[in-house]
Every structure is written in C-alpha cells, then in structure tokens.
Design an enzyme around this catalytic site. Sequence first.
Site, PDB file in Angstrom:
ATOM      1  N   LYS A 139       9.245  -5.634  13.386  1.00 42.53           N
ATOM      2  CA  LYS A 139       9.294  -5.166  11.993  1.00 42.53           C
ATOM      3  C   LYS A 139      10.293  -3.993  11.881  1.00 42.53           C
ATOM      4  CE  LYS A 139       4.774  -7.104  11.444  1.00 42.53           C
ATOM      5  NZ  LYS A 139       3.477  -7.136  10.791  1.00 42.53           N
TER       6      LYS A 139
ATOM      7  N   GLY B  37      -1.821  -7.032  10.838  1.00 42.49           N
ATOM      8  CA  GLY B  37      -1.844  -5.574  10.913  1.00 42.49           C
ATOM      9  C   GLY B  37      -3.181  -4.963  10.532  1.00 42.49           C
TER      10      GLY B  37
ATOM     11  N   ASN C  47       7.442  -9.391  16.938  1.00 36.78           N
ATOM     12  CA  ASN C  47       8.089  -9.038  15.665  1.00 36.78           C
ATOM     13  C   ASN C  47       7.983  -7.523  15.537  1.00 36.78           C
ATOM     14  OD1 ASN C  47       8.860  -8.622  13.029  1.00 36.78           O
ATOM     15  ND2 ASN C  47       7.088  -9.664  12.121  1.00 36.78           N
TER      16      ASN C  47
ATOM     17  N   SER D 108      -2.800  -9.881  14.269  1.00 42.36           N
ATOM     18  CA  SER D 108      -3.601  -9.067  15.189  1.00 42.36           C
ATOM     19  C   SER D 108      -3.889  -9.762  16.518  1.00 42.36           C
ATOM     20  CB  SER D 108      -4.914  -8.638  14.523  1.00 42.36           C
ATOM     21  OG  SER D 108      -4.641  -7.903  13.343  1.00 42.36           O
TER      22      SER D 108
ATOM     23  N   GLU E 187       0.165 -17.571   9.694  1.00 46.02           N
ATOM     24  CA  GLU E 187      -0.236 -16.166   9.673  1.00 46.02           C
ATOM     25  C   GLU E 187      -1.106 -15.882   8.453  1.00 46.02           C
ATOM     26  OE1 GLU E 187       2.451 -13.586  12.205  1.00 46.02           O
ATOM     27  OE2 GLU E 187       3.349 -13.619  10.231  1.00 46.02           O
TER      28      GLU E 187
ATOM     29  N   HIS F 152       8.272 -14.300   6.233  1.00 47.73           N
ATOM     30  CA  HIS F 152       7.126 -13.496   6.657  1.00 47.73           C
ATOM     31  C   HIS F 152       6.371 -13.012   5.425  1.00 47.73           C
ATOM     32  CE1 HIS F 152       4.774 -10.230   8.338  1.00 47.73           C
ATOM     33  NE2 HIS F 152       4.925 -10.821   9.507  1.00 47.73           N
TER      34      HIS F 152
END
Length: 249
Positions: A11, A172, A9, A212, A166, A94
């Site tokens: 982003k 992140g 992803n 992560s 997630e 998301h």
Amino acid sequence: MRTPIIAGNWKMNKLNKEADALVKELVPLVKDAECEVVLCVPFTDIVTVRKAIRGTNIRLGAQNVHWAESGAFTGEISAAMLKELKVEYVIIGHSERRQYFNETNETVNKRIQAALNYKLKPIVCIGETLEERESGQTEQVLYTQIIECLRGFKSWDFDRMVLAYEPVWAIGTGKTATSEQANEAIAFIRDTIRKRFSLKIAYKLRIQYGGSMNGGNVKELMAMEEIDGGLIGGASLSPAKFADVVNYK
Ligand code: PGA
C-alpha cells in the site's frame, strides 16, 4: 495443479531506504518458498526493489495502472511505464481504490485490458462489504463484479490473470474470514467463471484470499481446496511476518 501465489501489498508504505532494507532481510527468509512470491510496492519503490530482488525468487508488482496509452491523466501511471521498469504483476481494483478513488467495475475492466496489452499480470480484486454480506448479497455482488470486471476477455487472457477475493470487512481490520467463508466465496467465484467462460479456465485460474491473512491463520486458509494463495497487506510490511505467511507449509 495451480501453483500457490502469495503477494505482499505494501500500500502507501516504505520509503526507498526502508524498502531496500525490508527486501534484503526478506530474501534469505523466503528463498525456499514453495509458492510464487510477489511484492506489490509503491511506484516510487519499484526501481529499488527491482535491484534488491535481482537473482532471487521474488517477483515484482505494482498497485495500479491506468487504461490509456499516455496523455493528460495527472497522477496516473501507464502499463508501458510499468513494463519499462520490468514490473510483472499489477493489483487492479483493490477495495481501497474502489472506496476512496471511485474505481468501478468498468474502470477495473479497462485497466485489466491495458495491463494485458503490455503483458503485465493483473491481480484483480473483488469482494463484498460487511453491509452486503449481512444483507445476504455476497454472491450477487461477486457475480456482478466478475461479469463486469472480466467482460470481453478471451481464454488466453486468463493465463496471465490472478483473482483475489477480498471481503472488504476483513481488510486491515484483524477480522479474517473463516477458512470456510473464504473457501465458499472462492468456490462460488470459480463456479461463476466456469459458467461464464469455461471449465478449463476456471480450473486453471488462481484465486487468492485477502484480508488480515497472517502467520497464524495462513495454514488453515491454504489448506482449503479452493484457496490458491493470499494477498497480504499489514503482514507484508515486516520481513519476518511476511516470511511466516510465505513459508506456511
Ligand atoms: P490486510 O490487507 O492484510 O492488511 O488486511 C489485505 C489487502 O488489502 O490486500
């Protein structure tokens, strides 16, 4: 058995030139992957990436889709538009969309329906915040997300669907869920799907872990029985790092 699926992803990263260079470097590194490999790229990179992955084992994905056919929705993209560009997968719900753009379970549900109408494959994201985990609400939050996001779907709809667990606190942050935490949450998700839909759907549905995930922790995570792949943010921005995840075996 379920075929593992590792999806990057990107982003809001990568200009066209950078996207092209990344994919060209990535292609030979992942050509022997034993899992399905997907890149979910910004809308503006779709054409570039589609050309660069032609004839390879990499699949193309986007990061959002609107539920309406067309109309006055400034800044949005329809499922037909993605289909026209030969996009195969699309991330829906998301946590960054939920957090910064008021995405709700209800809008996620509508977006999934639109994607399915155009034979796109939704990667549906769910997960709890740190506050929710620490106050013991993880299962309740996941349960509500599953029921509300997946309301009304039929058994055949699940053939095209992927779920991504997630935990918001792991995205992140460099703070991965332990493989046991991830496995436990995904087992709960699968069990909820079994109860709400069917054993067959629950057994076949691929559920990724995201947050992560990288070359250093992928082996341990992927060794867990319930984890069928990963949704990779940060580590997907570098060909070498993403290849390390994809080639976890
Ligand atoms: P991360 O992002 O790998 O950078 O934590 C995962 C995601 O947001 O899908």
